[in-house]
Structure formats: C-alpha cells, structure tokens
Enzyme design. Structure first.
Site, PDB file in Angstrom:
ATOM      1  N   PRO A  68       5.202  -8.313   5.442  1.00 20.75           N
ATOM      2  CA  PRO A  68       4.174  -8.025   5.573  1.00 20.75           C
ATOM      3  C   PRO A  68       3.219  -7.018   4.937  1.00 20.75           C
ATOM      4  CG  PRO A  68       5.514  -7.261   7.506  1.00 20.75           C
ATOM      5  CD  PRO A  68       6.171  -7.964   6.205  1.00 20.75           C
ATOM      6  N   GLY A  69       3.620  -6.261   4.054  1.00 18.15           N
ATOM      7  CA  GLY A  69       3.062  -5.301   3.119  1.00 18.15           C
ATOM      8  C   GLY A  69       2.970  -5.650   2.046  1.00 18.15           C
ATOM      9  N   CYS A  90       5.925 -15.105  -1.775  1.00 14.76           N
ATOM     10  CA  CYS A  90       4.837 -14.327  -0.917  1.00 14.76           C
ATOM     11  C   CYS A  90       4.599 -12.768  -1.783  1.00 14.76           C
ATOM     12  CB  CYS A  90       4.782 -14.393   0.249  1.00 14.76           C
ATOM     13  SG  CYS A  90       3.395 -13.958   1.289  1.00 14.76           S
ATOM     14  N   GLN A 133       3.755 -11.471  -5.476  1.00 12.69           N
ATOM     15  CA  GLN A 133       2.590 -10.433  -5.601  1.00 12.69           C
ATOM     16  C   GLN A 133       3.375  -9.521  -6.453  1.00 12.69           C
ATOM     17  OE1 GLN A 133       1.522  -9.493  -1.665  1.00 12.69           O
ATOM     18  NE2 GLN A 133       0.686 -11.507  -1.434  1.00 12.69           N
ATOM     19  N   HIS A 144       4.587 -20.258   1.382  1.00 16.14           N
ATOM     20  CA  HIS A 144       5.990 -20.236   2.047  1.00 16.14           C
ATOM     21  C   HIS A 144       6.459 -21.565   1.940  1.00 16.14           C
ATOM     22  CE1 HIS A 144       5.975 -16.427   4.006  1.00 16.14           C
ATOM     23  NE2 HIS A 144       4.829 -16.312   3.595  1.00 16.14           N
ATOM     24  N   GLU A 187       9.500 -22.061   2.900  1.00 19.52           N
ATOM     25  CA  GLU A 187      10.456 -22.463   4.036  1.00 19.52           C
ATOM     26  C   GLU A 187       9.746 -22.827   5.199  1.00 19.52           C
ATOM     27  OE1 GLU A 187       8.843 -18.359   4.340  1.00 19.52           O
ATOM     28  OE2 GLU A 187       9.647 -19.508   2.783  1.00 19.52           O
TER      29      GLU A 187
END
Length: 190
Positions: free
Chosen positions: A53-54, A79, A83, A169, A171
């Site tokens: 999430p960060g 994800c 980044q 994603h 998955e």
C-alpha cells in the site's frame, strides 16, 4: 524456484498461489527479512517483487534487488514493485490522477515480454494511488503497457529485457490473462 518478495501486502499470497498453480516452487520472504548476500546464495531462477500500500520507500530490500541484481536475474515488479523499478532508475513516482482500488481498466500493450501472445487490449485490475510519471520515465526503461489516458502500466529495461514491471495486479480474478502474464515471466527464466 522463484523468490517472491513480500512487501507486507496480502496480495503476495495470491501471487504465490497463482505461481503454485503454474507448478512453480515459490519462496516467500518479507522485504526486511532477507539480505542481498542471502539472495545471491539461493538457487533461484527469478524474483517477483510484490505490491504494497505504500511507495518505493516502503519496499525494503526491493530497491537493492533491482539495483544490484536487475542485470543478472529476471525480475518482475508488480504494482509497488513496478514503481520501485521506475524509482531506482530515476523516475518520479507521483499521485495518480484518480485513486484506483479494485477497478478493472483497459490496458494496451506492445505484445512483448510478459505481454507476449496476449490479446490487445486486455482488461486488468488496478489497486493503486501512485504511478510512474510518464514525463520522467527514465531513458533506460521502455513503456510496454498503458491506459487509454496514457498512464504507464508496464515497463521493461531496454538492455536487461528480463527486468519488467506491471502496475496492475495479474493475481486478481478480474484481470484477464493474469496467469498467462506470470507464465510469460516464467518463460523468460529459461
């Protein structure tokens, strides 16, 4: 065997499950529970860097893996992993124009690397609030996938083709061809 770096995200185990379904042995290690030296001593064919999430600053060993092993071993960033690849090579990570969590999007791609033999476009599920800024995407990286409005959804190193990232994603059950994307990464291990 694939080393799956867990950036303290629940999606990590969905990735591990998909890889297991593809008959791939997976070793999951948290991003602060393994060192580069330990990784070098493992008998692994590739590394997947999981979501989180960060931002890249929360990715622990992931930056070192990309910086020091990205030219030696196939790496797929998912994800946050994607980044972090952009960040390591000098790209700016910025807030996305819209917060996207669990939304399917149309993704266009170049048909290479992890996108080989996929229809174009595909539908993929996005869970993110950050993106690699297109204007600062480093020269070493090529954009391999994008949204209709031009947001970067995939990258690949120009010289080290085995270093790839995807913003979405694979998955997620709502992602079309998610297992095929992972299989395409596995195919580049040989």
């Amino acid at each position: 065997m694939i080393l799956l770096i867990d950036n303290y995200d629940s999606f990590t185990y969905n990735l591990a499950q998909y890889l297991s379904e593809l008959n791939i042995k997976v070793l999951v290690k948290r991003n602060d529970k393994i060192t580069l030296d330990e990784i070098k001593n493992l008998n692994i064919q590739g590394i997947i860097i999981s979501p989180c999430p960060g931002g890249p600053e929360d990715s622990g060993i992931s930056q070192g893996i990309i910086k020091y092993l990205g030219n030696q071993i196939p790496i797929l960033g998912v994800c946050l992993g994607h980044q972090t690849i952009g960040h390591v090579f000098g790209g700016k990570i910025i807030k996305a124009p819209k917060l996207i969590h669990g939304k399917p999007s149309i993704i266009f791609h170049d048909g290479k690397g992890v996108f080989q033999n996929l229809k174009n476009p595909i539908t993929a599920t996005r869970y993110h609030s950050l993106i690699i800024e297109k204007e600062s995407c480093p020269d070493e990286l090529e954009i391999t996938a994008w949204t209709e409005d031009g947001l970067i959804m995939g990258i690949q190193h120009k010289k080290y083709k085995q270093l790839q990232g995807i913003q979405f994603h694979p998955e997620s059950i709502l992602t079309e061809s998610g297992k095929q994307i992972l299989q395409n990464f596995i195919n580049c291990l040989n």
